[in-house]
Scaffold this motif. Structure first.
Motif, PDB file in Angstrom:
ATOM      1  N   MET A 166      37.757  37.148  44.680  1.00  0.00           N
ATOM      2  CA  MET A 166      39.127  36.659  44.597  1.00  0.00           C
ATOM      3  C   MET A 166      39.874  37.605  43.668  1.00  0.00           C
ATOM      4  N   THR A 167      41.158  37.436  43.543  1.00  0.00           N
ATOM      5  CA  THR A 167      41.915  38.204  42.550  1.00  0.00           C
ATOM      6  C   THR A 167      41.781  37.505  41.207  1.00  0.00           C
TER       7      THR A 167
ATOM      8  N   VAL B  11      42.021  33.539  35.515  1.00  0.00           N
ATOM      9  CA  VAL B  11      42.632  32.851  36.648  1.00  0.00           C
ATOM     10  C   VAL B  11      42.143  33.516  37.920  1.00  0.00           C
ATOM     11  N   PHE B  12      41.545  32.726  38.816  1.00  0.00           N
ATOM     12  CA  PHE B  12      41.060  33.231  40.100  1.00  0.00           C
ATOM     13  C   PHE B  12      42.019  32.766  41.191  1.00  0.00           C
ATOM     14  N   LEU B  13      42.520  33.733  41.963  1.00  0.00           N
ATOM     15  CA  LEU B  13      43.562  33.472  42.948  1.00  0.00           C
ATOM     16  C   LEU B  13      43.160  34.024  44.314  1.00  0.00           C
ATOM     17  N   PRO B  14      43.732  33.472  45.392  1.00  0.00           N
ATOM     18  CA  PRO B  14      43.490  34.054  46.717  1.00  0.00           C
ATOM     19  C   PRO B  14      43.870  35.535  46.720  1.00  0.00           C
TER      20      PRO B  14
ATOM     21  N   SER C 196      42.423  42.052  32.132  1.00  0.00           N
ATOM     22  CA  SER C 196      41.820  42.427  33.413  1.00  0.00           C
ATOM     23  C   SER C 196      42.709  41.972  34.562  1.00  0.00           C
ATOM     24  N   VAL C 197      42.891  42.852  35.537  1.00  0.00           N
ATOM     25  CA  VAL C 197      43.597  42.529  36.780  1.00  0.00           C
ATOM     26  C   VAL C 197      42.841  43.203  37.912  1.00  0.00           C
ATOM     27  N   GLY C 198      42.271  42.420  38.806  1.00  0.00           N
ATOM     28  CA  GLY C 198      41.505  43.026  39.882  1.00  0.00           C
ATOM     29  C   GLY C 198      40.587  42.019  40.544  1.00  0.00           C
ATOM     30  N   PRO C 199      39.694  42.494  41.403  1.00  0.00           N
ATOM     31  CA  PRO C 199      38.785  41.587  42.104  1.00  0.00           C
ATOM     32  C   PRO C 199      37.726  41.014  41.181  1.00  0.00           C
TER      33      PRO C 199
END
Length: 232
Positions: free
Chosen positions: A95-96, A194-197, A78-81
């Motif tokens: 977050m991303t 992983v949750f990123l800005p 998964s890649v996204g909000p």
């Protein structure tokens, strides 16, 4: 190449968390061998798999603060909000989120995606759904680390899977962690979110294979120069 390097490359280290399991598999294999040669060979194969599962290979990690490194071996699922788990106290905004799914043949030692100070570690009991499902992030047992990095708050969440029944985390709240440093392990099939800005730029795509401690999954700011590395 020196003899030491040759030996190190030929034999992948086993993490100490695996010793009791490998030992148990070995004892059962010997007992089965008393009754059946076929069962002995099956047990031996399973013992070898158990040792392979708990492998802990050396990794070469880029140390540029602008880079985010994969925390797990496996496939990017998964890649996204995404909204971070409530117990981490990061608010209800998106977050991303980048998720890496580990199957039973992946190396399950987890590594820090960024460097910084660990401000919170929270464990939450839950279900054991297939970790590839998106709802597993919300419903499954999980353990989350909140890291205050040079580029903002980052969270790494270990999510148990269909087979996984034990999340191990040896990091401590208030301690500093280096990028690529080992912080935990999940037995025996799972994922790490992983949750990123939202300001980061993702550098991986769904379906891509990631290597913990080496694969760049996201980047802060402008393009990073060739970084220094750490080996462990």
């Amino acid at each position: 190449m020196s003899l030491v390097d040759t030996v190190r490359n030929a034999f992948v280290p086993i993490h100490k968390e695996g010793y009791p399991f490998i030992g148990a598999f070995g004892v059962v294999t010997l007992l089965l061998g008393l009754f059946s040669t076929n069962l002995f060979w099956i047990g031996l194969i399973l013992t070898a798999w158990c040792a392979y599962f708990f492998r802990d290979p050396v990794r070469v990690t880029p140390t540029d603060d602008r880079l985010v490194i994969s925390p797990a071996d496996g496939v990017v699922s998964s890649v996204g909000p995404g909204i971070p788990p409530r117990e981490l106290g990061l608010g209800s905004g998106e977050m991303t989120r980048i998720s890496v799914f580990m199957n039973v043949f992946s190396c399950h030692v987890n590594r820090a995606p960024v460097r910084g100070r660990i401000t919170k570690i929270e464990h939450r009991p839950g279900k054991f759904l297939n970790a590839e499902l998106d709802k597993a992030s919300e419903e499954n047992e999980r353990n989350g680390l909140v890291i205050e990095s040079p580029n903002g708050v980052v969270a790494a969440v270990q999510v148990a899977g269909l087979v996984a029944r034990r999340i191990v985390c040896w990091a401590e709240t208030g301690g500093n962690i280096a990028i690529g440093e080992r912080f935990g392990l999940i037995r025996f099939g799972s994922r790490v979110d992983v949750f990123l800005p939202k300001t980061v730029t993702a550098r991986v795509a769904v379906g891509q294979t990631a290597v913990a401690g080496e694969t760049v999954i996201a980047e802060f700011g402008g393009p990073a120069a060739t970084p220094l590395v750490r080996i462990d």
